[in-house]
Design an enzyme around this catalytic site. Sequence first.
Site, PDB file in Angstrom:
ATOM      1  N   LYS A   1       4.917  -4.256   0.357  1.00 49.98           N
ATOM      2  CA  LYS A   1       4.538  -4.762  -0.972  1.00 49.98           C
ATOM      3  C   LYS A   1       5.378  -5.732  -1.296  1.00 49.98           C
ATOM      4  CE  LYS A   1       2.616  -0.429  -3.194  1.00 49.98           C
ATOM      5  NZ  LYS A   1       2.759   0.625  -2.041  1.00 49.98           N
TER       6      LYS A   1
ATOM      7  N   PHE B   1       0.003   6.631 -10.584  1.00 46.38           N
ATOM      8  CA  PHE B   1       0.060   6.975 -12.036  1.00 46.38           C
ATOM      9  C   PHE B   1      -0.653   8.440 -12.253  1.00 46.38           C
ATOM     10  CE2 PHE B   1       0.671   2.908 -14.670  1.00 46.38           C
ATOM     11  CZ  PHE B   1       2.107   2.575 -14.114  1.00 46.38           C
TER      12      PHE B   1
ATOM     13  N   HIS C   1       5.740   3.647  -0.023  1.00 49.13           N
ATOM     14  CA  HIS C   1       5.032   3.290  -1.220  1.00 49.13           C
ATOM     15  C   HIS C   1       5.653   2.230  -1.897  1.00 49.13           C
ATOM     16  CE1 HIS C   1       2.276   3.518  -4.332  1.00 49.13           C
ATOM     17  NE2 HIS C   1       3.278   3.536  -5.345  1.00 49.13           N
TER      18      HIS C   1
ATOM     19  N   HIS D   1       1.421  -5.230  -5.072  1.00 54.48           N
ATOM     20  CA  HIS D   1       0.945  -3.906  -5.072  1.00 54.48           C
ATOM     21  C   HIS D   1      -0.441  -4.010  -5.091  1.00 54.48           C
ATOM     22  CE1 HIS D   1       0.513   0.258  -5.792  1.00 54.48           C
ATOM     23  NE2 HIS D   1       1.397   0.551  -6.778  1.00 54.48           N
TER      24      HIS D   1
ATOM     25  N   CYS E   1      -2.983   4.541  -7.597  1.00 52.36           N
ATOM     26  CA  CYS E   1      -2.387   3.804  -6.617  1.00 52.36           C
ATOM     27  C   CYS E   1      -2.389   4.532  -5.171  1.00 52.36           C
ATOM     28  CB  CYS E   1      -1.110   3.195  -7.096  1.00 52.36           C
ATOM     29  SG  CYS E   1      -1.091   2.249  -8.495  1.00 52.36           S
TER      30      CYS E   1
ATOM     31  N   GLU F   1      11.811   8.163  -3.698  1.00 55.60           N
ATOM     32  CA  GLU F   1      10.843   8.051  -2.537  1.00 55.60           C
ATOM     33  C   GLU F   1      11.710   8.160  -1.243  1.00 55.60           C
ATOM     34  OE1 GLU F   1       8.196   4.912  -1.555  1.00 55.60           O
ATOM     35  OE2 GLU F   1       7.239   5.873   0.083  1.00 55.60           O
TER      36      GLU F   1
END
Lengths: 419, 78
Positions: free
Chosen positions: A341, A406, A310, A346, A169, A320
């Site tokens: 998002k 990831f 994010h 996403h 991502c 975050e």
Amino acid sequence: MRRVVVTGLGLVTPLGGDVETSWKNLIAGRSGAGPITRFDTEGQKCTIACEVKGKDHEYGFDPDKRVDHKVQRQVDPFIIYGIDAAGQALEDAGLVDMDEELKLRTGCSIGSGIGGLPGIELESVNLHERGPGRVSPHFVHGRLINLISGQVSIKYGLMGPNHAVVTACSTGAHSIGDAARMIKDDDADVMLAGGAEGTINPLGVAGFAQARALNMSMNDRPTEASRPYDKGRDGFVMGEGAGVVVLEEYEHAKARGAKIYAEVVGYGLSGDAYHVTAPHPDGKGAELSMRMALKKAGLDPSDIDYVNAHGTSTMADTIELAAAKRVFGDDLGGASMSSTKSAIGHLLGGAGAVESIFCILAIRDQIVPPTLNLDDPDDGTEGVDLVPHTAKERAVHAVLNNSFGFGGTNASLVMKKVD
Amino acid sequence: MSDTADRVQKIVVEHLGVEADKVTQEASFIDDLGADSLDIVELVMAFEEEFGVEIPDDAAEKIATVGDATKYIEEHKG
């Protein structure tokens, strides 16, 4: 030192098949989420997503505009989205008909997080049911991640660096950051950079659901399911699409009188070194990435006006935010921070590029997009402007985009208005 | 146009995204219709499927025009 500016934008998102439609809908507070229409969701734990709509939809995408019929038949959706977004960006930059010399100095860095999962799924069934002799001869190159860059270079004759990032991502942000470095390093004068994803297929949805990454509790309320920083958040909503920018060496852009949106001034990268799917609870990797991007930009944290987080609508949002507070201060130094998002879901490998384009448009229009569904902000969000529900007009000179993936991969980009 | 030729034309139009009137029996897949070697592999697979014939690799290599394909299928279909 060679400076890098953005001179063209291209988007295919769940809110539109082009930049202006996507942006207009985003600013209006629309959600691109809905029940999955692409396949029968019987038995799936998650039955919602932010799909790119068909051409008959009010804000749909028409692949026939820029992608040959033959190519459409051979490749996975992420490649179709990527080719179209790249074409839009070139058109926007006025570079569709470039001379032969410039083609040698123009490259592509358009990646994807996962690539052609729908095609892999279908051909695997085909192999099993009908045998190896029925597997399509276009199977491999219609699924490979670097085939957006490959297809775009062939279509437009671009012979500069041909590259494709694969960092889950973070892909879109890394793609832009790496491409900017290629221009700085004099490998190219122009780069098409970005990311794409198209994994709203049974295997993709089931895989993320089994990893407990998706929202599975609001299948009956799709537009409310992506709710970053809200206490009721419960996993991300999958999106799809592509974002591609034209990056160009500043003097080159100036000399041809190009429209300049922003300058890419900072790029930070780091790794969490912790877990395959979960971010490190102390957020050190995210913090390192943001700090490095700011340092490269030569900017003080207080110079940043807008952070596109994010913010996936998972527990990681807290980590975050805490990292951002350590970098920018408890009130983020007055910066607004939102997660788009909440509206488009996403986009995985496309996220960093699409969200960077939203950052650039925030600079252009002096307005920051909202975080939808932020009804009950989580503990720790007090005093932070997360732009709940509605877009906000404000001064936007410099922006930071975060993308984490990831494997514990982190990327941050800092862009600012060219004075 | 024979039934076979008609069906061959439809498959070629669908797979190569070309105008039907360009798909004459004389048309060369590569020179006239913009196909590459992989497209021909795919077309051969589609012909096999549509007509229930088997077109072995050495025969497939000799198929250069739409007419070649039509002729092979008419001679070999059950």
